[in-house]
Design a protein around this motif. Sequence first.
Motif, PDB file in Angstrom:
ATOM      1  N   ALA A  94       0.835  -1.193   0.000  1.00 47.03           N
ATOM      2  CA  ALA A  94       0.000   0.000   0.000  1.00 47.03           C
ATOM      3  C   ALA A  94       0.868   1.241   0.000  1.00 47.03           C
ATOM      4  O   ALA A  94       1.987   1.222   0.535  1.00 47.03           O
ATOM      5  N   ALA A  95       0.346   2.316  -0.589  1.00 49.70           N
ATOM      6  CA  ALA A  95       1.092   3.566  -0.664  1.00 49.70           C
ATOM      7  C   ALA A  95       0.185   4.729  -0.299  1.00 49.70           C
ATOM      8  O   ALA A  95      -1.005   4.738  -0.615  1.00 49.70           O
ATOM      9  N   ARG A  96       0.769   5.720   0.351  1.00 51.36           N
ATOM     10  CA  ARG A  96       0.042   6.923   0.716  1.00 51.36           C
ATOM     11  C   ARG A  96       1.046   8.015   1.025  1.00 51.36           C
ATOM     12  O   ARG A  96       2.237   7.757   1.161  1.00 51.36           O
ATOM     13  N   SER A  97       0.546   9.225   1.192  1.00 46.68           N
ATOM     14  CA  SER A  97       1.400  10.342   1.585  1.00 46.68           C
ATOM     15  C   SER A  97       1.315  10.501   3.088  1.00 46.68           C
ATOM     16  O   SER A  97       0.250  10.820   3.609  1.00 46.68           O
ATOM     17  N   GLY A  98       2.415  10.273   3.777  1.00 46.71           N
ATOM     18  CA  GLY A  98       2.427  10.361   5.230  1.00 46.71           C
ATOM     19  C   GLY A  98       1.926   9.083   5.875  1.00 46.71           C
ATOM     20  O   GLY A  98       1.082   8.376   5.320  1.00 46.71           O
ATOM     21  N   CYS A  99       2.441   8.809   7.059  1.00 45.88           N
ATOM     22  CA  CYS A  99       2.089   7.573   7.753  1.00 45.88           C
ATOM     23  C   CYS A  99       1.189   7.798   8.969  1.00 45.88           C
ATOM     24  O   CYS A  99       1.025   6.899   9.792  1.00 45.88           O
ATOM     25  N   TYR A 100       0.566   8.969   9.069  1.00 44.04           N
ATOM     26  CA  TYR A 100      -0.350   9.196  10.175  1.00 44.04           C
ATOM     27  C   TYR A 100      -1.485   8.188  10.112  1.00 44.04           C
ATOM     28  O   TYR A 100      -2.110   8.020   9.083  1.00 44.04           O
ATOM     29  N   MET A 101      -1.757   7.505  11.213  1.00 48.47           N
ATOM     30  CA  MET A 101      -2.764   6.441  11.251  1.00 48.47           C
ATOM     31  C   MET A 101      -2.529   5.464  10.110  1.00 48.47           C
ATOM     32  O   MET A 101      -3.434   5.155   9.318  1.00 48.47           O
ATOM     33  N   TRP A 102      -1.319   4.956  10.024  1.00 53.36           N
ATOM     34  CA  TRP A 102      -0.852   4.186   8.885  1.00 53.36           C
ATOM     35  C   TRP A 102      -1.676   2.946   8.625  1.00 53.36           C
ATOM     36  O   TRP A 102      -1.783   2.486   7.483  1.00 53.36           O
ATOM     37  N   SER A 103      -2.265   2.361   9.651  1.00 55.29           N
ATOM     38  CA  SER A 103      -2.962   1.093   9.455  1.00 55.29           C
ATOM     39  C   SER A 103      -4.443   1.254   9.111  1.00 55.29           C
ATOM     40  O   SER A 103      -5.167   0.265   8.969  1.00 55.29           O
ATOM     41  N   ASP A 104      -4.876   2.504   8.988  1.00 53.20           N
ATOM     42  CA  ASP A 104      -6.278   2.745   8.630  1.00 53.20           C
ATOM     43  C   ASP A 104      -6.434   2.645   7.115  1.00 53.20           C
ATOM     44  O   ASP A 104      -5.913   3.471   6.375  1.00 53.20           O
TER      45      ASP A 104
END
Length: 121
Positions: A94-104
Amino acid sequence: QVQLVESGGGSVQTGGSLKLSCAASGYRSCMAWFRQAPGKEREGVAAILGAGDSTTYSDSVKGRFTISRDNAKNTVYLEMNNLQPEDTAMYYCAARSGCYMWSDVRFISSWGQGTQVTVFL
């Protein structure tokens, strides 16, 4: 949206090891691995931020799994040791910008197609 392609899954005996790879078509600061077993919700396994010096793990894999990345290759890895039958699942990059609440899962912008990991006794 970045495209993700996982590889490296397979079948392994309890206590064995596997290393998953995820090739991305572009850079995202936060890369993560999730897994989903039949009949269960998708859960976060590990995440890595930026250059790779910031990592986080779920309690169930801490000490056994290691996430790493090679930003020159836009590739993230998940090294899995001492595998147990309960680790059996489809593993997703999985990819996203930033890891805040990474598991959501709601904040994930890109998913790979998944690679199956089966651990037998």
